[in-house]
Motif scaffolding. Sequence first.
Motif, short mmCIF file in Angstrom:
data_model
loop_
_atom_site.label_atom_id
_atom_site.label_comp_id
_atom_site.label_asym_id
_atom_site.label_seq_id
_atom_site.Cartn_x
_atom_site.Cartn_y
_atom_site.Cartn_z
N MET A 136 51.15 47.56 42.82
CA MET A 136 50.36 47.95 41.68
C MET A 136 49.61 46.78 41.04
SD MET A 136 50.43 50.77 39.29
CE MET A 136 49.71 50.93 37.71
N PRO A 137 50.25 45.59 40.80
CA PRO A 137 49.51 44.49 40.21
C PRO A 137 48.33 44.03 41.06
CG PRO A 137 51.85 44.09 40.02
CD PRO A 137 51.67 45.30 40.88
N VAL A 138 48.46 44.14 42.39
CA VAL A 138 47.36 43.73 43.27
C VAL A 138 46.16 44.65 43.06
CG1 VAL A 138 46.65 43.49 45.67
CG2 VAL A 138 48.92 42.75 44.97
N GLU A 139 46.42 45.94 42.92
CA GLU A 139 45.34 46.90 42.68
C GLU A 139 44.66 46.63 41.33
OE1 GLU A 139 42.58 49.65 43.23
OE2 GLU A 139 44.01 49.02 44.74
N ILE A 140 45.44 46.32 40.32
CA ILE A 140 44.87 46.02 39.00
C ILE A 140 44.01 44.77 39.08
CG2 ILE A 140 45.44 45.33 36.64
CD1 ILE A 140 47.89 47.18 36.88
N ALA A 141 44.50 43.74 39.78
CA ALA A 141 43.72 42.51 39.93
C ALA A 141 42.43 42.79 40.68
CB ALA A 141 44.54 41.46 40.66
N ARG A 142 42.48 43.64 41.70
CA ARG A 142 41.28 44.00 42.46
C ARG A 142 40.27 44.74 41.56
NH1 ARG A 142 43.41 46.87 46.75
NH2 ARG A 142 43.95 44.88 47.67
N GLN A 143 40.77 45.65 40.74
CA GLN A 143 39.90 46.38 39.83
C GLN A 143 39.28 45.44 38.81
OE1 GLN A 143 42.33 49.43 38.17
NE2 GLN A 143 42.27 50.72 40.00
N LEU A 144 40.07 44.51 38.30
CA LEU A 144 39.55 43.56 37.33
C LEU A 144 38.49 42.67 37.96
CD1 LEU A 144 39.65 42.38 34.51
CD2 LEU A 144 41.37 40.80 35.33
N LYS A 155 32.78 41.21 38.32
CA LYS A 155 31.51 41.11 39.07
C LYS A 155 30.43 41.99 38.45
CE LYS A 155 33.37 39.77 43.53
NZ LYS A 155 33.54 40.14 44.93
N ARG A 156 30.83 43.21 38.06
CA ARG A 156 29.84 44.10 37.42
C ARG A 156 29.34 43.52 36.10
NH1 ARG A 156 33.39 47.74 39.54
NH2 ARG A 156 34.50 48.04 37.57
N ALA A 183 31.46 37.92 31.44
CA ALA A 183 32.39 38.28 32.52
C ALA A 183 33.64 37.41 32.46
CB ALA A 183 31.70 38.11 33.88
N PHE A 184 33.47 36.12 32.25
CA PHE A 184 34.64 35.24 32.18
C PHE A 184 35.47 35.53 30.94
CE2 PHE A 184 32.22 32.24 34.99
CZ PHE A 184 33.01 32.50 36.09
N ARG A 185 34.83 35.87 29.83
CA ARG A 185 35.60 36.20 28.62
C ARG A 185 36.43 37.46 28.83
NH1 ARG A 185 32.70 35.75 23.12
NH2 ARG A 185 34.84 36.25 22.58
N ALA A 186 35.89 38.45 29.53
CA ALA A 186 36.64 39.68 29.80
C ALA A 186 37.84 39.40 30.70
CB ALA A 186 35.73 40.73 30.44
N ALA A 187 37.65 38.57 31.71
CA ALA A 187 38.75 38.24 32.62
C ALA A 187 39.81 37.43 31.90
CB ALA A 187 38.21 37.48 33.82
N GLU A 188 39.41 36.51 31.03
CA GLU A 188 40.38 35.74 30.27
C GLU A 188 41.19 36.65 29.35
OE1 GLU A 188 38.25 32.67 28.31
OE2 GLU A 188 38.15 31.41 30.09
N ALA A 189 40.55 37.64 28.77
CA ALA A 189 41.27 38.59 27.93
C ALA A 189 42.31 39.34 28.76
CB ALA A 189 40.30 39.57 27.29
N GLY A 190 41.97 39.71 29.97
CA GLY A 190 42.93 40.36 30.86
C GLY A 190 44.11 39.46 31.19
N GLN A 191 43.86 38.17 31.36
CA GLN A 191 44.95 37.25 31.64
C GLN A 191 45.86 37.11 30.43
OE1 GLN A 191 42.73 33.86 32.86
NE2 GLN A 191 42.82 34.41 35.01
N TRP A 243 47.97 41.21 32.69
CA TRP A 243 47.77 42.05 33.85
C TRP A 243 46.71 41.52 34.79
CZ3 TRP A 243 42.80 43.83 33.44
CH2 TRP A 243 42.28 44.03 32.17
N CYS A 244 46.38 40.25 34.67
CA CYS A 244 45.40 39.64 35.58
C CYS A 244 45.99 38.37 36.17
CB CYS A 244 44.11 39.32 34.85
SG CYS A 244 42.90 38.49 35.88
N THR A 245 45.95 38.24 37.49
CA THR A 245 46.42 37.03 38.14
C THR A 245 45.32 36.36 38.95
OG1 THR A 245 47.15 38.31 40.05
CG2 THR A 245 48.77 37.93 38.32
N VAL A 246 44.07 36.70 38.69
CA VAL A 246 42.95 36.16 39.44
C VAL A 246 42.59 34.78 38.90
CG1 VAL A 246 40.53 36.51 40.03
CG2 VAL A 246 42.06 38.46 39.89
N ASP A 247 42.51 33.79 39.77
CA ASP A 247 42.05 32.47 39.37
C ASP A 247 40.52 32.49 39.31
OD1 ASP A 247 44.60 31.56 39.25
OD2 ASP A 247 44.53 30.52 41.19
N LEU A 248 39.98 32.16 38.15
CA LEU A 248 38.54 32.22 37.96
C LEU A 248 37.85 30.91 38.31
CD1 LEU A 248 38.55 34.03 34.52
CD2 LEU A 248 38.17 35.02 36.77
N TYR A 249 38.59 29.81 38.25
CA TYR A 249 37.99 28.50 38.44
C TYR A 249 38.77 27.68 39.48
CZ TYR A 249 35.89 29.79 34.01
OH TYR A 249 35.23 30.45 33.02
#
Length: 99
Positions: free
Chosen positions: A1-9, A14-15, A25-33, A37-43
């Motif tokens: 499940m967390p992988v799917e959430i990360a993929r959706q995020l 990107k959108r 976009a980066f502010r939205a991803a940081e809010a998710g982290q 519920w976000c484990t995506v490395d942005l940088y």
Amino acid sequence: MPVEIARQLKGAVKRLNRQRGLHDAFRAAEAGQRLGWCTVDLYCDHCGRPAGNGDHAACLAARAMEPPRYCPHCRRRMVVQITPRNWTARCSVHGSTGG
């Protein structure tokens, strides 16, 4: 499940990147982290540039011998302490990591 959430995020980031610009976009991803519920490395943790832009092969090679210099979540410079046996790196927002 967390992988799917990360993929959706990642898709949402990107959108947003296309629709509103890179900063939003980066502010939205940081809010998710911050919500946990976000484990995506942005940088890239070596050069600090966005992880999705360009080739980071040289950064990966350098990381084999060096600790990270930038937080992969928020791009802040980390406080790095190197000892003969290991290293620690601390982000003022996201905490410590070690190796």
